[in-house]
Scaffold this active site. Sequence first.
Site: not given
Length: 501
Positions: A179, A287, A387, A253
């Site tokens: 997906k 990331c 982040e 992750e």
Amino acid sequence: MIAVDVRNFVGGSWQPAEGERTTVNFDPSTGKQLGLLAESSAADVDRAVGAAIEAGREWRETPLSQRIELLHRAADIVDRRAEELTGLLAADTGCAIRMSAALQVAGTSMLLREWPKLAPYLERPEAAPIDASAFLGQWETHRLPLGVIAALTPFNVPMYVVGQKAIPALLAGNTVVVKPSPLAPAGPALFAEVLAEAGLPAGALNIVNGGAAPSQHLVAHPEVAGVSFTGSSATGSKVMATASETLKRVQLELGGKSPAVILEDADFDLALPGAVFGSVLHAGQICVATSRLIVPRGRYEEACERLAGLVGALRAGPATDPDTDVGPVVSASSAKRVHDMIARAQDQGAKIAGRAGTNGELPDGGYYVVPTVLRDVTSEMDIAQEETFGPVITVLAADSVDHAVEIANSTRYGLAASVWGSDLVAARAVGERIDSGTVWVNEYGMAHVRDSPMEGWKYSGVGAQYGTAALDGLTRTKSFYTALDPDPARRPYGLLGAKWN
């Protein structure tokens, strides 16, 4: 235009989705429409899972040597189509074309060639030495596929990440339902094309498109045995909660706030370019992006001045322009969020030390954030805790090594970190103290399929992404014990033998 209509890939063919809502897919460099993406219904997801189950009956019995040959053929196809794939992925994701060639295309080819080198770990059985100390017998460990793996991929480097998830799953004998992020659907579609051309059986890899609804249905599906997700920590916790209801395996992750700790004896000619590269790579939408640079206070002014010069030499521009160093971020909302974070940091006391230039005028409608260096940042500021996922490098001052480690560990994340210093023993000692699943010493961004599990700590993930540790998350073990001593008197139940006789 990449595609007028991005369809689902189910059972080896492209099919329209049943959902009523349609999402427009945009080119981040221009804001212009690339294609349309239909929302998959629960029935679409059910069909994809059903196709994966059906294909799994054949695929799990396919000899490992044949799975390896197929992955090698796929790598050859990626190499042959490299120029075409690079252009398509740069337009779809906004990743500068030079970086797309390396990160997305060459990286995917590498995964297709490197994962098969771990095949011996999957060979069965793995026999233990015969135990003759008490009872003569032998244990064996068989590693078997889980079944259907749901792979939920992000927008940043989607072809690479779908390979990161699907290749080891397929190698281990699983089948996969992907997906993708609706912001960048081209990468998974191209990956499916490549594997189909390489000869992957129909249904072994399927794609369902859309937003949150098909994701939730896929993760909750009772016939899905494992979930591999890359994305934000907030979404990852929801994925884990949903998967737990049916006791699925999960590999997550998640987010990061990766520090680069610069020690007093660090070579700035090495460390500062590494930190800049780590912060602006794919416009910071990685990331493991180096979003915090921690510098000794005595070298702080020098570091800020040199960082401003390094960032100032970069050029932001359209992703498909070969002269572009840093492309746009993925969406208008992402650009607004990063700009708002920079403004909030300034309100909290941070100052702009330098900014990149541009390749002429940036196209109207594109989602651009010019790479920026922020100085006078402290750990209490929002931009040092949240982040960023944008091309922003924050520079924090440390009064000592202990203080630097304290700053490095001051966020809820623990994905990756780097330490820079001439004394390798001292640098490694600092790395040991950082709460992070991966630490690079005098380097940034290295990964190795066989040798680096790349596990996220704290809010940065669950499970490993590479190595035998990742294969453990994609397989189940069956223990076999074969008794070799025919004398019942020497068996455990021989203790009761006299009564039975």
